[in-house]
Design an enzyme around this catalytic site. Structure first.
Site, PDB file in Angstrom:
ATOM      1  CB  THR A  78      -0.922   0.049   1.241  1.00 31.50           C
ATOM      2  OG1 THR A  78      -1.433   1.382   1.390  1.00 31.50           O
ATOM      3  CG2 THR A  78      -0.215  -0.306   2.545  1.00 31.50           C
ATOM      4  CG  ASP A  96      -2.506   4.500   2.454  1.00 38.80           C
ATOM      5  OD1 ASP A  96      -2.315   5.377   1.592  1.00 38.80           O
ATOM      6  OD2 ASP A  96      -3.579   3.880   2.581  1.00 38.80           O
TER       7      ASP A  96
HETATM    8  O1  F6P Z   1      -4.917   2.838   0.511  1.00 35.99           O
HETATM    9  C1  F6P Z   1      -4.451   3.535  -0.588  1.00 35.99           C
HETATM   10  C2  F6P Z   1      -5.330   4.718  -0.878  1.00 35.99           C
HETATM   11  O2  F6P Z   1      -4.854   5.351  -2.044  1.00 35.99           O
HETATM   12  C3  F6P Z   1      -5.486   5.728   0.259  1.00 35.99           C
HETATM   13  O3  F6P Z   1      -4.376   6.582   0.369  1.00 35.99           O
HETATM   14  C4  F6P Z   1      -6.767   6.405  -0.128  1.00 35.99           C
HETATM   15  O4  F6P Z   1      -7.411   6.950   1.006  1.00 35.99           O
HETATM   16  C5  F6P Z   1      -7.568   5.288  -0.723  1.00 35.99           C
HETATM   17  O5  F6P Z   1      -6.653   4.300  -1.141  1.00 35.99           O
HETATM   18  C6  F6P Z   1      -8.449   5.652  -1.865  1.00 35.99           C
HETATM   19  O6  F6P Z   1      -9.216   4.528  -2.159  1.00 35.99           O
HETATM   20  P1  F6P Z   1     -10.051   4.283  -3.477  1.00 35.99           P
HETATM   21  O7  F6P Z   1      -9.118   3.737  -4.514  1.00 35.99           O
HETATM   22  O8  F6P Z   1     -11.037   3.246  -3.064  1.00 35.99           O
HETATM   23  O9  F6P Z   1     -10.621   5.576  -3.883  1.00 35.99           O
END
Ligand code: F6P
Length: 318
Positions: free
Chosen positions: A125, A127
């Site tokens: 990830t 994050d």
């Molecule tokens: O977990 C990775 C991430 O990019 C986060 O930083 C963000 O909050 C989220 O995914 C966004 O998710 P989605 O792709 O479901 O919009």
């Protein structure tokens, strides 16, 4: 021949392909058969997979995203659906499932483990929000993407004598903001709702202006405030033109950095060597060079320690 399965889940992250490749090449070397589950837990639930060969992971190392596909599969929060997925795994004769993903994906793996599936989790990830590792696959590339974007924003900000507020991803983790903010000389870095104050930001902008800075950069993690409203407030209070920029999904894509290729490859191969030694139901971690593991029961409960030194850096480097 013993059989393994691998999937990627949650938000894609640069370096996931390197991790799949690392696991596939090591699995074949150790005489395992390995299949790739398509689109994360959704594919597991629907029994959708492909056989992986030495060639199916060729020319993938330098590509962002995940060639197996991924998903956020909310149905997995329901136990009956986890049981169906666990039955699919058993039906395919899979000895162990390798899951590459973030927090939510780890919870999915934990549910499967509770239903008798052997799992090995790899942190994937952008994050960097997983406590059982120092680095997650994708974090380094995302930080570099953010730094490049802020450097560009700074050029423009500097030319116009403006303040720029840059919102970055991270869900509830401030690591992208911290590392990118410090690397770009940001005047303020906000990573938590508890440390957010409109007036403190106004003060930081005024302070910069008093020091005759031609631009002020504020880096803020997503989900803290509405940055467009914040920019208007800062402009009104300081009389300094202020713009907000939400960096968004560019942070997830792109060519993986050497660091993400290296840790992805290392974690993928390490998963296989541990499975071979009968070490399963674990979460792998890395300090950027070496690879280690934590039992899943422990990893799921672990929390990331606060980095006090970064607080000091934020204070003295602005
Ligand atoms: O977990 C990775 C991430 O990019 C986060 O930083 C963000 O909050 C989220 O995914 C966004 O998710 P989605 O792709 O479901 O919009």
């Amino acid at each position: 021949m013993k059989k393994l399965a691998i999937l990627t889940s949650g938000g894609d992250a640069p370096g996931m392909n390197a991790a799949i490749r690392g696991a596939v090449r090591a699995a074949l070397f150790e005489n395992y058969e390995i299949i790739g589950i398509l689109d994360g837990y959704k594919g597991l639930y629907n029994n959708e997979y492909i056989r992986l060969s030495h060639r199916s992971v060729a020319e993938k190392l330098n590509h962002g995203g995940t060639f197996l596909g991924t998903s956020r599969f909310d149905l997995f929060k329901n136990d009956a659906n986890v049981i169906r997925a666990a039955e699919n795994i058993k039906g395919l004769g899979i000895e162990c499932l390798i899951v590459i993903g973030g927090e939510g994906s780890y919870l999915g793996a934990y549910s499967l483990y509770k239903h008798g599936v052997k799992v090995v989790c790899l942190p994937g990830t952008i994050d960097n929000d997983i406590a059982s590792t120092k680095y997650t696959i994708g974090f380094d590339t995302a930080v570099n993407t953010v730094v490049e974007a802020i450097d560009k924003i700074k050029d423009s900000s500097n030319s116009h004598n403006r303040c720029s507020i840059v919102e970055v991803m991270g869900r509830n983790c401030g690591d992208i903001a911290l590392k990118a903010g410090i690397s770009t000389g940001a005047e303020a870095i906000i990573t938590k709702k508890s440390e957010f104050s409109c007036d403190a930001i106004v003060e930081a902008v005024k302070e910069g202006n008093n020091l005759h800075k031609r631009n002020t950069i504020i880096v803020i993690t997503e989900n803290i405030c509405n940055v467009l409203d914040l920019a208007q407030y800062v402009e009104k209070e300081t009389n300094i033109e202020t713009r907000a920029q939400i960096l968004g999904y560019i942070q997830r894509g792109g060519v993986p950095s050497a660091m993400d290729r290296y840790i992805g490859s290392g974690l993928g191969a390490k998963a296989i060597s541990l499975i071979k030694d009968n070490q399963t139901n674990i979460c792998l971690g890395t300090n950027g060079f070496e690879f280690y593991y934590t039992p899943i029961e422990e990893a799921i409960k672990a929390t990331k320690p606060h980095n006090n030194y970064v607080d000091y850096l934020k204070l003295v480097l602005k």
